[in-house]
Design a protein around this motif. Structure first.
Motif, mmCIF file in Angstrom:
data_model
loop_
_atom_site.group_PDB
_atom_site.id
_atom_site.type_symbol
_atom_site.label_atom_id
_atom_site.label_comp_id
_atom_site.label_asym_id
_atom_site.label_seq_id
_atom_site.Cartn_x
_atom_site.Cartn_y
_atom_site.Cartn_z
ATOM 1 N N VAL A 29 0.836 -1.204 0.000
ATOM 2 C CA VAL A 29 0.000 0.000 0.000
ATOM 3 C C VAL A 29 0.870 1.252 0.000
ATOM 4 O O VAL A 29 0.469 2.301 -0.476
ATOM 5 N N ARG A 71 -3.318 4.498 6.037
ATOM 6 C CA ARG A 71 -2.677 3.204 5.780
ATOM 7 C C ARG A 71 -1.696 2.886 6.894
ATOM 8 O O ARG A 71 -1.157 3.789 7.558
ATOM 9 N N LEU A 78 -4.961 -0.862 4.433
ATOM 10 C CA LEU A 78 -5.612 0.415 4.139
ATOM 11 C C LEU A 78 -6.827 0.518 5.061
ATOM 12 O O LEU A 78 -7.524 -0.476 5.285
#
Lengths: 118, 106
Positions: A29, A71, A78
């Motif tokens: 992420v 995040r 997330l």
């Protein structure tokens, strides 16, 4: 293999809060643009928020000030913190990866259902 | 906000048919348009981005065209797996917006 798995949805009263999670495998992420999209029952998708690689965020006007995207890079998750929930926030919430400028939402999770009702 | 209008809302077709779905933006979005396919109970699946670029793994019977405000998604020969709802989405600016969908049914 790329996988996005949402969790954290449920039945919540108006005014309540939830934290939705999207556990990601197959990419990080930290190095990707990530987004939340929701879909009310029987309706089309509705974009909610995006988180840039550099940490910049954007929100739909309907959720601005109530929802927060974030995040955890150490856990590759997330989040979407959803506060002051309204009946009209009832929807399946999907996390998705955005390929970046010029690209679409190329990987999606299976969604988590948020039902706001008294 | 940029409004996206799809037509038709529902399309009845048969296997082998050529199918065209139209998406119109309320203002120019250049070529920043994506098309998604969604089946019942599933997440949307990206088919096309940048108006005409086929996503990896998507069959070549799908194609997209257009720029500015008018766009089309064409399925050259409808297959049984293609019966689904299709959405366009603009990402020219914030907020991103989706069309209301076109359901392709038998």
């Amino acid at each position: 293999e790329v996988q996005l798995v949402e969790s954290g949805g449920g039945l919540i009263q108006p005014g309540g809060s939830l934290r939705l999670s999207c556990s990601v495998s197959g990419f990080t992420v930290r190095d990707n643009y990530m987004s939340w999209v929701r879909q009310a029952p029987g309706k089309g998708p509705d974009w909610v928020s995006v988180l840039y690689i550099d940490g910049k965020t954007y929100y739909a006007d309907s959720v601005k000030g109530r929802f927060t995207i974030s995040r955890d890079t150490s856990r590759n998750i997330l989040y979407l913190q959803v506060n002051s929930l309204r009946v009209e926030d009832t929807a399946i919430y999907y996390c998705a990866r955005w390929g970046g400028y010029g690209y679409g939402l190329d990987y999606w999770g299976q969604g988590t259902l948020v039902t706001v009702s008294s | 906000d940029t409004q996206m209008t799809q037509s038709p809302s529902t399309l009845s077709a048969s296997v082998g048919d050529r199918v065209t779905i139209t998406c119109r933006a309320s203002q120019s979005i250049n070529s920043w348009l994506a098309w998604y396919q969604q089946k019942a109970g599933k997440a949307p699946k990206l088919l096309i981005y940048k108006a005409s670029t086929l996503e990896n793994g998507v069959p070549s019977r799908f194609s997209g065209s257009g720029s500015g405000t008018d766009f089309t998604l064409t399925i050259s020969s409808l297959q049984p797996d293609d019966f689904a709802t299709y959405y366009c989405q603009q990402y020219n600016g914030w907020p991103w917006t989706f069309g209301q969908g076109t359901k392709v049914e038998i």
